[in-house]
Motif scaffolding. Structure first.
Motif, PDB file in Angstrom:
ATOM      1  N   PRO A 345      53.248  30.870  28.023  1.00  0.00           N
ATOM      2  CA  PRO A 345      53.938  29.842  27.233  1.00  0.00           C
ATOM      3  C   PRO A 345      53.446  28.427  27.489  1.00  0.00           C
ATOM      4  O   PRO A 345      53.549  27.571  26.634  1.00  0.00           O
ATOM      5  CB  PRO A 345      55.402  30.000  27.644  1.00  0.00           C
ATOM      6  CG  PRO A 345      55.344  30.580  29.020  1.00  0.00           C
ATOM      7  CD  PRO A 345      54.134  31.461  29.041  1.00  0.00           C
ATOM      8  N   THR A 346      52.919  28.149  28.699  1.00  0.00           N
ATOM      9  CA  THR A 346      52.415  26.806  29.011  1.00  0.00           C
ATOM     10  C   THR A 346      51.546  26.863  30.254  1.00  0.00           C
ATOM     11  O   THR A 346      51.343  27.933  30.840  1.00  0.00           O
ATOM     12  CB  THR A 346      53.590  25.820  29.197  1.00  0.00           C
ATOM     13  OG1 THR A 346      53.092  24.491  29.196  1.00  0.00           O
ATOM     14  CG2 THR A 346      54.342  26.095  30.488  1.00  0.00           C
ATOM     15  N   ASP A 347      51.011  25.716  30.660  1.00  0.00           N
ATOM     16  CA  ASP A 347      50.139  25.651  31.835  1.00  0.00           C
ATOM     17  C   ASP A 347      50.962  25.802  33.110  1.00  0.00           C
ATOM     18  O   ASP A 347      52.127  25.388  33.177  1.00  0.00           O
ATOM     19  CB  ASP A 347      49.412  24.302  31.888  1.00  0.00           C
ATOM     20  CG  ASP A 347      48.487  24.096  30.703  1.00  0.00           C
ATOM     21  OD1 ASP A 347      48.454  24.972  29.822  1.00  0.00           O
ATOM     22  OD2 ASP A 347      47.800  23.066  30.654  1.00  0.00           O
ATOM     23  N   GLY A 348      50.327  26.362  34.140  1.00  0.00           N
ATOM     24  CA  GLY A 348      51.017  26.493  35.410  1.00  0.00           C
ATOM     25  C   GLY A 348      50.101  26.980  36.506  1.00  0.00           C
ATOM     26  O   GLY A 348      48.896  27.178  36.304  1.00  0.00           O
ATOM     27  N   THR A 349      50.675  27.190  37.707  1.00  0.00           N
ATOM     28  CA  THR A 349      49.942  27.694  38.867  1.00  0.00           C
ATOM     29  C   THR A 349      50.595  28.983  39.339  1.00  0.00           C
ATOM     30  O   THR A 349      51.826  29.041  39.501  1.00  0.00           O
ATOM     31  CB  THR A 349      49.950  26.654  40.005  1.00  0.00           C
ATOM     32  OG1 THR A 349      49.379  25.439  39.527  1.00  0.00           O
ATOM     33  CG2 THR A 349      49.149  27.153  41.196  1.00  0.00           C
ATOM     34  N   VAL A 350      49.779  30.007  39.560  1.00  0.00           N
ATOM     35  CA  VAL A 350      50.301  31.301  39.992  1.00  0.00           C
ATOM     36  C   VAL A 350      50.832  31.174  41.418  1.00  0.00           C
ATOM     37  O   VAL A 350      50.137  30.685  42.313  1.00  0.00           O
ATOM     38  CB  VAL A 350      49.201  32.378  39.937  1.00  0.00           C
ATOM     39  CG1 VAL A 350      49.741  33.720  40.458  1.00  0.00           C
ATOM     40  CG2 VAL A 350      48.676  32.535  38.512  1.00  0.00           C
ATOM     41  N   ILE A 351      52.083  31.617  41.641  1.00  0.00           N
ATOM     42  CA  ILE A 351      52.650  31.580  42.994  1.00  0.00           C
ATOM     43  C   ILE A 351      52.786  32.979  43.576  1.00  0.00           C
ATOM     44  O   ILE A 351      52.946  33.134  44.789  1.00  0.00           O
ATOM     45  CB  ILE A 351      54.008  30.848  43.016  1.00  0.00           C
ATOM     46  CG1 ILE A 351      55.025  31.519  42.082  1.00  0.00           C
ATOM     47  CG2 ILE A 351      53.838  29.386  42.652  1.00  0.00           C
ATOM     48  CD1 ILE A 351      56.411  30.889  42.150  1.00  0.00           C
ATOM     49  N   SER A 352      52.712  34.009  42.726  1.00  0.00           N
ATOM     50  CA  SER A 352      52.672  35.376  43.238  1.00  0.00           C
ATOM     51  C   SER A 352      52.176  36.313  42.142  1.00  0.00           C
ATOM     52  O   SER A 352      52.292  36.009  40.948  1.00  0.00           O
ATOM     53  CB  SER A 352      54.049  35.828  43.737  1.00  0.00           C
ATOM     54  OG  SER A 352      54.946  35.981  42.661  1.00  0.00           O
ATOM     55  N   GLY A 353      51.632  37.460  42.585  1.00  0.00           N
ATOM     56  CA  GLY A 353      51.104  38.434  41.645  1.00  0.00           C
ATOM     57  C   GLY A 353      49.620  38.236  41.392  1.00  0.00           C
ATOM     58  O   GLY A 353      49.028  37.226  41.793  1.00  0.00           O
ATOM     59  N   SER A 354      49.026  39.202  40.748  1.00  0.00           N
ATOM     60  CA  SER A 354      47.612  39.115  40.384  1.00  0.00           C
ATOM     61  C   SER A 354      47.397  39.844  39.070  1.00  0.00           C
ATOM     62  O   SER A 354      48.105  40.806  38.755  1.00  0.00           O
ATOM     63  CB  SER A 354      46.737  39.726  41.482  1.00  0.00           C
ATOM     64  OG  SER A 354      47.008  41.101  41.635  1.00  0.00           O
TER      65      SER A 354
END
Length: 832
Positions: A345-354
């Motif tokens: 939905p928008t820009d962000g930074t992954v904090i968990s998962g792959s």
């Protein structure tokens, strides 16, 4: 001060009050041709408070700066609507905005106290308000759920205001066209079909009365809006536009038919009969032409709408609970879940998962990109099989897609120099046609009386018919659309391929590029330097710690590579004070009274040092570290070319374009790259500081391009492509500045062209799009000229055995405009 736009810079003086400037964007409904845009421009430009005006017929938009305190935006809108008959709606591309539904009287919400962070509340209708707010002060969800004393809810999603205004105009024209068709068909049947009892005068009057009734409805209901538009354009804007031709021609045909009906009723029929079929068919064909043109323009704008890539829904995660919300309600601090095979939905930074994410819509990379904790993800990209938990970094209205879309819109609004020529031609077109019409009328009147020996009334009728045909068959719309239609499609096509033109001027001249100048590191090469050699003349154990403390915060690719190398060895940085970057040279600082310097060997006068010279001779990028002027460490770094660097350079050279390299790197490293790309030594400069690059580009611009013997020398077009802030001067100096971007912070670039995808092939795309653009513009101008000349000659009766009947003259707009629109739309499928 809540009545001031959030994006309007302002200040308050206790005596004078509020003043400054605010940025105003208006969606305009009702524009149909270039005369409409000229009328709009003149109307707005006549207001002293309006500056930096930009208008677009294709986008149905006006954008300008407004002086606060002289006139308000609402007063400007009322003035435009009163003097042009257009409909205006104010929109915004800055700040954040929501449409909210009120459970009560919306007027009370506008008058009430607004929550902190809200800049403006505008009434849309009895139940709906538009709220403009600062998303960094108050979040969208908080604003809706607990920001108001009365209950509020999010209104249904609205389309892009430009698309919405265009759609309304298409629907309105479509309804009027349908009405005109329904009323015209009976008139044509009664006029042309072999009906019984036509010899009966009573029946003939009955049939004519029906034609009169239907023709009157068409003339006043369907064609009626043309009258105030044409008259107001003439009075307020001093523009003689296409609507005036329609008014004159259809009115002449209708009035002539009414007179003929009166003569028939008085038993003194005219020999030509009535022309109700002519007046009604004229209006209907004009309306069909305008509907098709408006529909085609609207579809062209819709198909290249980048904002449509955004997802409408998001799943937020809060205290281990998940909740699906409208993406418009995302706010800073949110964490959202991205399910497999869904759109971000928008820009962000992954904090968990792959997972693996398809970013082809932005980067052009066909293979999915692996994303793990700490990875940056971009709005509109598509998730693969894994689940990602992402912390929002940019809200939907201000993310990468929105930024790119805004830049593309800026290019669509800007006008190249050739557009000014088209506007001038279109402005003078209608007055010239009126003069030609008068000449045709007088000529046929003379021919009828002197050569054909007709009576005066018959000669006048014949002259009127020819004059009407000339008036209506000519069409300036194709000339007016020749450039903007192609600009809209070309910028969209380029954006889909990762090339953002920030101005129409860049599209206009890119195909004439004679020199392409490249920065090296991060442009021709990947900018991912690795340590190939390292030497430590000083055996001090603190050398690495001091060096890491000095360069640890530097963003230069060489410093970043050396710092990363030291960190992998487990080095702990010392605390270095007074750290200062020296542009184009290196970094310096102090530690315990000692002077520390790190940078290129030339700046440190170490190029001939026995430790440095062998590394330089191997073609490595050399990075030296000194303590109180003594060499403490030297590194040899190497970089690899981008995947498409060689192919891009080869194609540019095959096109006759000269390639140059300007780099701050060491001579050996620059020559090694130039050798791989077959660039002559005379076209490379190493160890350049920013001003050296500027001087070199100035020299290229000063030498006329004489590639073709015997031809007149032309002004060179120099394209500079770089990726760093130290390239800003060169980007500005070049004819076209191209910024190599890694796909995120595109708004930071001040270049003319931004390559969102990290590929040099974007330069070839930019040049190709420019070439396709100019070819289609040339075709459009050629077609407009050929059509109008032939149409006017056929309508004026210049050919003995061929002419355009007056009732079919209304096809002119359709025939003239459709090829122009098609030329623009077909650019989407052109080979680029």
């Amino acid at each position: 001060m809540r009545d001031i736009e959030a994006n309007a810079p302002h200040r308050v003086d206790p005596e004078i009050g509020l003043f400054g400037k605010e940025h105003v964007i208006l969606s305009i409904s009702g524009m149909t041709c270039t005369g409409c845009e000229t009328k709009l421009s003149r109307t707005l430009a006549a207001l002293p408070a309006v500056t930096e005006l930009k208008t677009s017929l294709v986008l149905s938009r006006a954008e300008f700066e407004l002086e606060i305190g002289i006139i308000s935006a609402s007063e400007v809108m009322r003035h435009v609507e009163r003097t042009t008959e257009f409909k205006c709606e104010r929109t915004s591309n800055q700040g954040s905005s929501l449409h909210l539904v009120c459970y009560g009287n919306a007027t009370d919400i506008v008058k009430s106290e607004w929550p902190h962070g809200v800049a403006e509340v505008k009434l849309i209708d009895r139940k709906t308000v538009q709220v403009n707010f600062d998303a960094k002060i108050v979040g969208a969800r908080d604003l809706v759920e607990k920001g108001w004393p009365a209950p509020m809810s999010l209104a249904p999603p609205r389309a892009d205001p430009t698309l919405e205004a265009g759609a309304r105009h298409v629907h309105q024209v479509g309804y009027m066209t349908l009405l005109s068709i329904v009323l015209t068909i009976p008139v044509l049947v009664l006029s042309w079909a072999p009906l019984p009892d036509t010899s009966n005068k009573r029946k003939e009057i009955q049939f004519s009365s029906i034609c009169l009734a239907f023709a009157t409805i068409i003339q006043f209901v369907v064609a009626g809006p043309f009258y105030p538009k044409a008259l107001k354009a003439l009075v307020f804007s001093r523009v003689i536009e296409m609507d005036l031709l329609i008014v004159l021609s259809t009115s002449a045909a209708y009035i002539f038919s009414v007179v003929a009906f009166g003569r028939l009723a008085a038993d003194r029929p005219l020999p030509t009969g009535q022309l109700f079929q002519t007046s009604t068919l004229l209006v209907t064909l004009i309306m069909i032409g305008r509907f098709v043109a408006a529909f085609a323009r609207q579809k062209a704008v819709e198909t290249i709408s980048i904002r449509s890539l955004q997802s409408s829904m998001a799943t937020i995660v809060d205290e281990d609970a998940e909740k699906e919300i409208d993406a418009r309600l995302l706010q800073y601090g949110d964490v959202f879940r991205v399910s497999p095979d869904s759109k971000l939905p928008t820009d962000g930074t992954v904090i968990s998962g792959s997972s693996e994410i398809d970013e082809a819509m932005l980067t052009g990379e066909p293979r999915p990109v692996e994303k793990t904790k700490g990875s940056h993800v971009i709005a509109g990209s598509i998730n693969g099989p894994g689940v990602l938990i992402v912390r929002l970094t940019r809200i939907p209205g201000d993310n990468t897609i929105s930024t790119i879309a805004g830049m593309v819109d800026e290019a669509k609004l800007s006008k190249p120099k050739i557009q000014k020529i088209a506007d001038q031609v279109a402005t003078h077109f209608v007055p010239v046609i009126v003069i030609i019409t008068l000449v045709v009328f007088c000529t046929w009147l003379a021919i009828g009386i002197t050569a054909q020996h007709k009576s005066g009334s018959e000669s006048v009728i014949q002259a009127i018919i020819y004059a009407i045909t000339v008036l209506i068959v000519s069409c300036p719309c194709a000339i007016g659309l020749a450039v903007p239609m192609v600009i809209v499609v070309a910028t969209g096509v380029a954006a889909e391929r990762g090339v953002i033109f920030k101005s129409a001027d860049a599209i206009e001249v890119a195909y004439k590029t004679s020199h392409v100048v490249f920065d090296k590191t991060g442009t021709l090469t990947q900018g991912k330097l690795t340590i190939a050699r390292e030497e430590y003349p000083s055996a001090s154990p603190s050398t690495k710690a001091l060096l890491l403390g000095l360069i640890g915060s530097s963003k230069h690719p060489v410093s970043v590579a050396v710092a990363a190398h030291l960190k992998t060895e487990g080095v702990t940085a010392s605390t270095v004070s007074d750290v200062r970057s020296v542009v184009g040279k290196g970094v310096e600082g102090t530690f315990a009274g000692r002077t520390l310097c790190a940078g290129n060997s030339r700046w440190l006068n170490l190029s001939n040092d026995p430790f440095v010279q062998p590394i330089l001779s191997q073609g490595y990028t050399v990075f030296c570290f000194t303590v109180d002027g003594s060499l403490a460490a030297v590194f040899g770094l190497e970089d690899s070319l981008r995947e498409d660097t060689l192919s891009t350079a080869t194609k540019l050279q095959q096109s006759g374009i000269s390639i140059h390299i300007l780099s701050g790197d060491d001579d050996g490293a620059v020559r090694a790259v130039a050798s791989q790309l077959n660039i002559p030594a005379s076209n490379i400069r190493s160890r350049c500081i920013p001003t050296d690059k500027q001087t070199y580009i100035k020299a290229l611009l000063a030498v006329p391009n004489t590639q073709r013997p015997g031809k007149k020398a032309i002004e060179p077009v120099v394209m500079f492509c770089g990726d760093g802030t130290n390239d800003a001067i060169a980007l500005a100096q070049a004819t076209i500045g191209v910024h190599m971007n890694e796909g995120t912070d595109v708004a930071q670039s001040a270049a003319d062209v931004v390559l969102v995808r990290p590929r040099l092939s974007g330069i070839l795309i930019a040049i190709t799009v420019s070439r396709k653009w100019i070819h289609r513009v040339a075709f459009n101008f050629g077609w407009s000229f050929v059509y109008n000349v032939l149409a006017i000659l056929l309508a004026a009766g210049a050919f003995v055995h061929a002419r355009i009947p007056p009732e079919f003259a209304g096809l002119g707009e359709l025939v003239s405009v459709l090829p122009v629109i098609a030329a623009g739309i077909l650019l989407r499928w052109a080979k680029i």
